[in-house]
Design a protein around this motif. Structure first.
Motif, PDB file in Angstrom:
ATOM      1  N   ARG A   3     -14.430  11.870  -0.324  1.00  0.00           N
ATOM      2  CA  ARG A   3     -13.562  11.857   0.936  1.00  0.00           C
ATOM      3  C   ARG A   3     -14.111  10.898   1.930  1.00  0.00           C
ATOM      4  NH1 ARG A   3     -13.802  17.636   4.078  1.00  0.00           N
ATOM      5  NH2 ARG A   3     -16.027  17.019   4.330  1.00  0.00           N
ATOM      6  N   ARG A   7     -12.281   7.925   3.736  1.00  0.00           N
ATOM      7  CA  ARG A   7     -12.053   7.946   5.446  1.00  0.00           C
ATOM      8  C   ARG A   7     -12.635   6.605   5.766  1.00  0.00           C
ATOM      9  NH1 ARG A   7     -15.876  11.610   6.225  1.00  0.00           N
ATOM     10  NH2 ARG A   7     -14.612  13.307   6.458  1.00  0.00           N
ATOM     11  N   VAL A  10      -9.726   3.923   5.386  1.00  0.00           N
ATOM     12  CA  VAL A  10      -8.934   4.032   6.381  1.00  0.00           C
ATOM     13  C   VAL A  10      -9.370   3.466   7.605  1.00  0.00           C
ATOM     14  CG1 VAL A  10      -7.189   5.751   7.991  1.00  0.00           C
ATOM     15  CG2 VAL A  10      -7.645   5.909   5.454  1.00  0.00           C
ATOM     16  N   VAL A  31     -11.736   8.879  11.716  1.00  0.00           N
ATOM     17  CA  VAL A  31     -10.635   9.383  11.040  1.00  0.00           C
ATOM     18  C   VAL A  31     -11.114  10.595  10.327  1.00  0.00           C
ATOM     19  CG1 VAL A  31      -9.576   8.767   8.796  1.00  0.00           C
ATOM     20  CG2 VAL A  31      -9.821   7.020  10.532  1.00  0.00           C
ATOM     21  N   SER A  32     -10.092  11.605  10.226  1.00  0.00           N
ATOM     22  CA  SER A  32     -10.169  12.862   9.457  1.00  0.00           C
ATOM     23  C   SER A  32      -9.201  12.921   8.391  1.00  0.00           C
ATOM     24  CB  SER A  32     -10.127  13.793  10.416  1.00  0.00           C
ATOM     25  OG  SER A  32      -8.517  13.918  11.050  1.00  0.00           O
ATOM     26  N   LEU A  33      -9.734  13.219   7.092  1.00  0.00           N
ATOM     27  CA  LEU A  33      -8.787  13.470   6.041  1.00  0.00           C
ATOM     28  C   LEU A  33      -8.802  14.889   5.724  1.00  0.00           C
ATOM     29  CD1 LEU A  33     -10.014  10.849   3.468  1.00  0.00           C
ATOM     30  CD2 LEU A  33      -7.989  10.546   5.176  1.00  0.00           C
ATOM     31  N   GLU A  34      -7.576  15.325   5.241  1.00  0.00           N
ATOM     32  CA  GLU A  34      -7.486  16.907   5.006  1.00  0.00           C
ATOM     33  C   GLU A  34      -6.507  16.842   3.346  1.00  0.00           C
ATOM     34  OE1 GLU A  34      -8.417  19.243   6.419  1.00  0.00           O
ATOM     35  OE2 GLU A  34      -8.931  18.415   8.398  1.00  0.00           O
ATOM     36  N   HIS A  35      -6.627  17.964   2.850  1.00  0.00           N
ATOM     37  CA  HIS A  35      -5.974  18.075   1.444  1.00  0.00           C
ATOM     38  C   HIS A  35      -4.668  18.622   1.627  1.00  0.00           C
ATOM     39  CE1 HIS A  35      -9.474  17.162  -0.892  1.00  0.00           C
ATOM     40  NE2 HIS A  35     -10.139  17.836  -0.125  1.00  0.00           N
ATOM     41  N   PHE A  44      -5.310  13.204  -0.675  1.00  0.00           N
ATOM     42  CA  PHE A  44      -5.806  13.181   0.744  1.00  0.00           C
ATOM     43  C   PHE A  44      -4.644  12.757   1.894  1.00  0.00           C
ATOM     44  CE2 PHE A  44      -9.812  12.954  -1.915  1.00  0.00           C
ATOM     45  CZ  PHE A  44     -10.546  13.752  -1.494  1.00  0.00           C
ATOM     46  N   ALA A  45      -4.636  13.070   3.021  1.00  0.00           N
ATOM     47  CA  ALA A  45      -3.896  12.757   4.061  1.00  0.00           C
ATOM     48  C   ALA A  45      -4.531  12.484   5.219  1.00  0.00           C
ATOM     49  CB  ALA A  45      -2.862  13.854   4.131  1.00  0.00           C
ATOM     50  N   ALA A  46      -4.267  11.222   5.768  1.00  0.00           N
ATOM     51  CA  ALA A  46      -4.927  11.294   7.154  1.00  0.00           C
ATOM     52  C   ALA A  46      -3.779  11.141   8.222  1.00  0.00           C
ATOM     53  CB  ALA A  46      -5.388   9.677   7.218  1.00  0.00           C
ATOM     54  N   ASN A  89      -0.862   9.180   3.294  1.00  0.00           N
ATOM     55  CA  ASN A  89      -1.307   9.841   2.070  1.00  0.00           C
ATOM     56  C   ASN A  89      -1.803   9.117   0.917  1.00  0.00           C
ATOM     57  OD1 ASN A  89      -0.167  11.970   3.349  1.00  0.00           O
ATOM     58  ND2 ASN A  89       1.882  11.880   2.092  1.00  0.00           N
TER      59      ASN A  89
END
Length: 553
Positions: A3, A7, A10, A31-35, A44-46, A89
């Motif tokens: 992760r 990050r 990006v 930048v933050s990433l989520e599932h 992962f999605a930013a 994504n």
């Protein structure tokens, strides 16, 4: 941690897009990433395009396209897409995912190797119940939370000390001593009554009987005279001994047991702190009491340090205690695990730390809510002052250490929890700790069978792990570093049992859909490699919770 690597990709894409003029220059947020909830939206999605569209003066989808075009190549990433209303994504490459089974297995029991703490000297103080009665179920929740948090901190690069603060001074200790003397007198035929607000539990009779057995009538005084102070000290010693044993039965061991009395010795931290507060003008005297002028430091009101009868308050000794932690012992960070009823105490302790030369922000207080113990749907009373007291030891003896710790951790500390005794003992998939431990035992059983057949993961080719269930299981394994980071950053040890259940579920799906020991030897070796990686992750997660990982069940 993958992760963090993504990050950074990006972040690099943003810098490259700005350098190329695709996006205007501006100071962008981190930048933050989520599932994503749906797998078709990637691994992962930013949401960075949505967050910076105003600064870029562009539509979020256009910002996303500018970023997508500049994302550097990475072996773990097979594709980057832009999705409405403005997400970037990222999709992991299945070949790279499969290779992580080898990486985990090769790392072994130390996986995942994380250094979040960088050697930060951290103290975790938890339970610290008054030694005036046995440890009860509510204290058990604090014990599971505190010891698990300490385990995770230690595993992520923190230098950790676990401490129990023994409240062996103050008014409640006096009440305890008088109650004990009344029970002691009764053993010698005297018609003694326990004091008002005393402790009527049967355990007080037991302590008095132990003291009589060891010392006879040596502590007996003429009727009407106050008890020998040493009797109270002996009672506290026996209670602390019992508390140690009860917590040890739950797998909780401390590096230090700190006595409150040590703070109040002449010339000790308590005297020094009072002098320091006076020198700095933080002491006022009114109504015959000594006050900490905390309203001058942003608190809503001043707080009493020494009552009009000359007895220090808990708050006064807490300031001295935290002075000892931060200034005398030099901890960089202190985490106190307290019951939720201490919530109003937090800000004034932080103010006291700041006033005595420490950093109030370096104190984290994790508050946990009450436990409701249930048996067959009925609530079991937990009051320490009641004649019928349900101790932590009774619960541990009934359901076992592993179930007790797992159940205490299941709910977030800020939520009240129900502890279902019958469920905790059930040996079915309905019992979450049984479900997780059975997954580990099943893996161990398959590995034993393979060994008996002369088959192992040696020479395995992880590229063969292409089945959907195999890929899903490896992706679940890769979440453990993130979970540990969240436990540390959010003081959220409840994430571990939930992750353990999700990992066990992914394993069981894999085990149902993918035959491990089959006719294809190469595929069997690859799947044994995946089993070993899964075993490592399950054992690691259980171990951090202080729970055993059985080889057989």
């Amino acid at each position: 941690m993958i992760r963090d690597e993504l990050r950074e990709l990006v972040q690099q894409a943003l810098a490259a897009a700005q350098d190329a003029g695709d996006l205007p220059a501006f100071a962008a947020p981190d930048v933050s990433l989520e599932h994503p909830q749906r797998p078709e939206h990637g691994d992962f999605a930013a949401n960075l395009p949505l967050r910076i569209q105003g600064m870029a003066r562009m539509k979020a989808l256009d910002v996303g396209e500018a970023l997508r075009a500049r994302v550097p190549a990475h072996p773990a990433v097979t594709e980057v897409r832009v999705a409405p209303p403005g997400f970037l994504n990222l999709y992991l490459d299945p070949g790279w995912v499969a290779g992580q089974a080898r990486a985990i297995a090769d790392t072994g029991e130390a996986w995942p190797p994380l250094d979040i703490g960088g050697g930060t000297k951290t103290q975790v103080e938890y339970v610290s119940a008054n030694p005036t009665g046995p440890i009860h179920v509510g204290n058990g929740r604090g014990a599971a939370i505190g010891s698990t948090l300490a385990n995770v901190l230690r595993a992520t690069g923190h230098e950790v000390q676990e401490e129990y603060y023994i409240n062996d001074a103050g008014s409640q200790v006096g009440v305890f001593a008088r109650t004990l003397y009344a029970r002691y007198e009764q053993l010698f035929g005297r018609d003694a009554e326990i004091p008002e607000n005393g402790y009527p539990g049967e355990y007080m009779r037991d302590i008095a009987a132990r003291i009589r057995d060891e010392h006879g009538d040596g502590f007996l005084r003429p009727e009407g005279e106050p008890p020998d102070p040493q009797l109270g000290d002996e009672g506290i010693r026996l209670m602390v001994e019992q508390i140690r044993e009860d917590l040890a039965a739950m797998g909780v061991e401390y590096d230090r047991w700190f006595e409150e009395r040590s703070l109040q010795r002449e010339g000790g931290p308590y005297d020094h702190v009072l002098a320091l507060l006076r020198e700095q003008g933080h002491i006022v005297e009114r109504e015959g009491a000594v006050w900490f002028a905390s309203s001058q430091l942003g608190e809503s009101k001043d707080n009493v340090l020494i009552r009009s009868d000359g007895v220090p308050t808990y708050f006064a000794t807490d300031i001295a205690y935290h002075y000892d932690k931060f200034i005398l012992r030099g901890f960089d960070r202190v985490i106190d695990v307290w019951g939720a009823d201490h919530q109003g105490h937090v800000s004034r302790v932080k103010a006291g730390i700041a006033a005595t030369g420490g950093d109030g922000d370096a104190l984290d207080v994790l508050l946990y809510q009450l436990v409701t113990l249930k048996r067959s749907g009925a609530v079991v009373p937990l009051s320490k002052r009641a004649g019928e007291i349900v101790t932590l030891r009774e619960v541990v003896d009934e359901v076992g250490r592993d179930a007790a710790r797992f159940f205490f951790l299941l709910s977030s500390s800020g939520s009240a929890m129900d502890f279902d005794l019958e469920l905790a003992k059930r040996e079915t998939d309905e019992n979450p700790v049984y479900y997780v431990q059975y997954a580990h035992a099943r893996i161990a059983g398959v590995l034993r069978n393979a060994d008996e057949q002369g088959l192992s993961a040696e020479g395995a080719d992880p590229a063969l792990l292409t089945h959907e269930a195999e890929q899903a299981l490896i992706r679940k394994l890769l979440l453990l570093p993130e979970v540990l980071e969240e436990v540390v950053e959010e003081l959220a040890p409840h994430r571990l049992p939930h992750y353990a259940q999700e990992l066990a579920q992914s394993f069981h799906v894999f085990y149902t859909q993918c035959r491990v020991l089959g006719d294809d030897e190469a595929l069997s070796r690859a799947r044994l490699l995946l089993l070993e990686a899964t075993r490592i992750a399950l054992a690691r997660t259980l171990g951090l919770m202080g729970i055993s990982a059985p080889e057989r069940m």
